[in-house]
Design an enzyme around this catalytic site. Structure first.
Site, short mmCIF file in Angstrom:
data_model
loop_
_atom_site.label_atom_id
_atom_site.label_comp_id
_atom_site.label_asym_id
_atom_site.label_seq_id
_atom_site.Cartn_x
_atom_site.Cartn_y
_atom_site.Cartn_z
N CYS A 153 -26.52 -27.44 19.35
CA CYS A 153 -25.17 -27.57 19.68
C CYS A 153 -24.65 -28.94 19.35
CB CYS A 153 -24.75 -26.96 20.79
SG CYS A 153 -25.21 -25.22 21.18
N HIS A 209 -17.82 -30.08 23.00
CA HIS A 209 -18.36 -29.09 22.62
C HIS A 209 -17.90 -27.97 23.49
CE1 HIS A 209 -21.50 -26.06 21.51
NE2 HIS A 209 -22.13 -26.27 22.59
N ASN A 244 -18.65 -20.11 21.92
CA ASN A 244 -19.61 -21.12 21.40
C ASN A 244 -19.99 -20.98 20.35
OD1 ASN A 244 -21.57 -23.11 21.31
ND2 ASN A 244 -22.45 -22.69 23.21
N1 COA Z 1 -21.67 -10.07 33.00
C1 COA Z 1 -21.88 -9.65 34.15
N2 COA Z 1 -22.90 -10.50 34.93
C2 COA Z 1 -23.66 -11.23 34.39
C3 COA Z 1 -23.42 -11.47 32.87
C4 COA Z 1 -22.37 -11.03 32.16
N3 COA Z 1 -22.16 -11.01 30.72
N4 COA Z 1 -24.25 -12.46 32.72
C5 COA Z 1 -25.03 -12.71 33.93
N5 COA Z 1 -24.59 -12.05 34.81
C6 COA Z 1 -25.00 -12.01 36.17
C7 COA Z 1 -26.25 -12.55 36.46
O1 COA Z 1 -27.41 -11.47 35.99
C8 COA Z 1 -26.35 -12.82 37.97
O2 COA Z 1 -26.34 -11.74 38.63
P1 COA Z 1 -27.27 -11.70 39.98
O3 COA Z 1 -26.59 -12.75 40.84
O4 COA Z 1 -27.07 -10.43 40.50
O5 COA Z 1 -28.70 -12.35 39.75
C9 COA Z 1 -24.85 -13.24 38.16
O6 COA Z 1 -24.09 -12.92 36.96
C10 COA Z 1 -24.62 -15.03 38.15
O7 COA Z 1 -25.69 -15.73 36.73
P2 COA Z 1 -25.74 -17.20 36.77
O8 COA Z 1 -26.62 -17.19 35.62
O9 COA Z 1 -26.13 -17.77 37.97
O10 COA Z 1 -24.03 -17.22 36.29
P3 COA Z 1 -23.26 -18.71 36.28
O11 COA Z 1 -22.25 -18.90 37.08
O12 COA Z 1 -24.27 -19.86 35.77
O13 COA Z 1 -22.79 -18.28 34.56
C11 COA Z 1 -23.33 -18.98 32.38
C12 COA Z 1 -23.66 -18.08 33.52
C13 COA Z 1 -24.20 -18.70 31.27
C14 COA Z 1 -21.95 -18.68 31.91
C15 COA Z 1 -23.47 -20.45 32.54
O14 COA Z 1 -24.52 -20.67 33.51
C16 COA Z 1 -23.47 -21.51 31.48
O15 COA Z 1 -22.25 -21.55 30.97
N6 COA Z 1 -24.39 -22.32 31.44
C17 COA Z 1 -24.23 -23.13 30.29
C18 COA Z 1 -24.64 -22.46 29.05
C19 COA Z 1 -24.31 -23.42 28.06
O16 COA Z 1 -23.82 -24.50 28.08
N7 COA Z 1 -24.95 -22.98 26.82
C20 COA Z 1 -24.72 -23.18 25.40
C21 COA Z 1 -25.50 -24.84 25.41
S1 COA Z 1 -25.14 -25.37 24.06
#
Ligand code: COA
Length: 318
Positions: A114, A245, A275
């Protein structure tokens, strides 16, 4: 002194739209979760007959038109893509053939994920600044829909397809003020796609540790802003626009806060596009240029980060 200047921008988004409501029928997720955690409401998906080259061509032609530059005047083509049509020839070479401009250097950047657009932008800027070339076409073109696991709710809700392009050209006035690139392979495990010789025969899907990546992005980009402003002896209050980004609205909000910018001074496209990896920065830039929000003379902070970890910025007097 020679500087590079953004002469024109262009975009392409595939027609098909996949909403959060559509995703609710595919995996165990909800529109509310996706919007609250990411800010994404929908994303575009490429048609079966589209690929990184066709998307790049649409965006590239739009940028050339906006710049008033003919394909024959382009002296370097850089395509950032984690989803090239082929490993080789590069997407850039295939595009060069479509433009009928054989001869100039043309290459892909894919290892920078990215952050690829910022890497391409910086490379083109260096070539222009040294006087080696006059015009470059820098494109981010991605079909993330082809490399996500559509059964994995933690990644499939995040990504979309699209292409964004800029034409950079030589100028005697300072426009691209500086670019800054970094990478740290110790974070190789937070986001990766095991492709090619590492795993055969088939393409695998994106693997991500979301919350670790989230924290890394906020920390690294915060430091990057400090570095970028200090290199130019510029105060954050002078920045007019953040062009980030588009990974997660909460990361973008943290970055806007770091620059003390209100959210209406941040280009946001992820609600409609998700994204799009290396395409997201030029797509966001093009949207704000075309609707008149970003104006000539304004100061832009552009930033990207992605798998590697790789990250980069540019400070641009548009
Ligand atoms: N729908 C519902 N629940 C979901 C889900 C979805 N699409 N995806 C994950 N969950 C759940 C998880 O299983 C977890 O459940 P649990 O607590 O029972 O284990 C809960 O939601 C929290 O997950 P977590 O990963 O801690 O959430 P988060 O607040 O960190 O959000 C992202 C997840 C991916 C949105 C976030 O971490 C993020 O954006 N990270 C950066 C990603 C990024 O920048 N990627 C590209 C880089 S170029």
């Amino acid at each position: 002194m020679i500087y590079s200047k953004i002469l024109g921008t262009g975009s392409y988004l595939p027609k098909r739209i996949l909403t959060n409501a559509d995703l609710e029928k595919m995996v165990d997720t909800t529109d509310a979760w996706i919007v609250e955690r990411t800010g994404i409401k929908q994303r575009h998906l490429a048609a079966p007959d589209e690929n990184a080259v066709t998307l790049a061509e649409e965006a590239g032609r739009a940028a050339l038109d906006a710049a008033g530059v003919k394909p024959a005047e382009i002296e370097m083509i850089i395509v950032a893509s984690t989803t090239p049509q082929m490993v080789f020839p590069s997407t850039a070479c295939l595009l060069q053939d479509r433009f009928g401009i054989a001869g100039c250097p043309a290459f892909d950047l894919n290892a920078t994920a990215c952050a690829g657009f910022m890497y391409g932008f910086s490379i083109a800027d260096q070539y222009i600044k040294t006087g080696a070339i006059k015009n470059a076409l820098v494109i981010g073109s991605e079909l993330m829909s082809r490399i996500v696991d559509w059964n994995d709710r933690s990644t499939c809700v995040l990504f979309g397809d699209g292409a964004g392009a800029v034409v950079l050209g030589a100028s005697s006035e300072p426009h691209v003020l500086s670019t800054h690139l970094h990478a740290d392979g110790t974070h190789k495990d937070v986001l990766y796609l095991p492709l090619g010789t590492s795993k055969t025969p088939s393409l695998e899907t994106v693997k991500m540790t979301g919350n670790a990546l989230f924290k890394l992005a906020v920390n690294k980009l915060g430091d990057l802003f400090d570095e970028t402003l200090a290199a130019n002896h510029i105060q954050k209050s002078e920045v007019d626009w953040l062009v980030p980004h588009q990974a997660n609205i909460r990361i973008i909000q943290a970055m806007a806060k770091k620059l003390s910018l209100p959210m209406d001074r941040v280009t946001i496209t992820l609600d409609k596009q998700g994204n799009t990896s290396s395409a997201s920065i030029p797509l966001a830039l093009d949207a704000a240029v075309r609707d008149g929000r970003i104006k000539r003379g304004q100061l832009l902070m552009m930033e990207g980060f992605g798998g590697g970890l790789a990250w980069g910025s540019a400070l641009v007097r548009y």
